[in-house]
Motif scaffolding. Structure first.
Motif: not given
Length: 112
Positions: A51, A59, A67-74, A77
């Motif tokens: 992804q 983004q 802004k960091q994408t949700e995929a990158s944050k996930h 973690r």
């Protein structure tokens, strides 16, 4: 390939690398459960990497802010959780850092 098959394959690969079959029964039971979780996380990390490769890790909103994408944050973690699991497995197995490059270390080096 289904995610279940991928997790199963990762489990077999990790279990072999860690030498789970050679562990005493009390350690083996605990390590097997942790390796199952680690295998799932490895598959999730691969999906998230795809992804991020496709859509990027950052983004830019309409105001031009990044802004960091949700995929990158996930991904971050999940990677942290995976690393913690592997440290716990390593501790349970009882390997010391001066044992040299064992199978686990070779496997982990291959991930990077």
């Amino acid at each position: 390939m289904s995610n279940y098959k991928c997790v199963f394959d990762e489990y077999n690969r990790l279990a072999q690398s860690l030498g789970i079959d050679k562990l005493e029964p009390s350690k083996k039971c605990l390590v097997e459960e942790l390796v199952k979780q680690a295998s799932f996380l490895l598959v999730e990390l691969d999906i998230l990497k795809e992804q991020i490769s496709t859509y990027g890790a950052i983004q830019i909103n309409k105001n031009g802010r990044q802004k960091q994408t949700e995929a990158s944050k996930h991904y971050n973690r999940t990677l942290s959780t995976f690393s913690s699991l592997m440290k716990n497995i390593h501790t349970i197995i009882g390997k010391s850092s001066d044992d040299g490059d064992d199978e686990l270390e070779k496997f982990l080096k291959g991930l990077s």
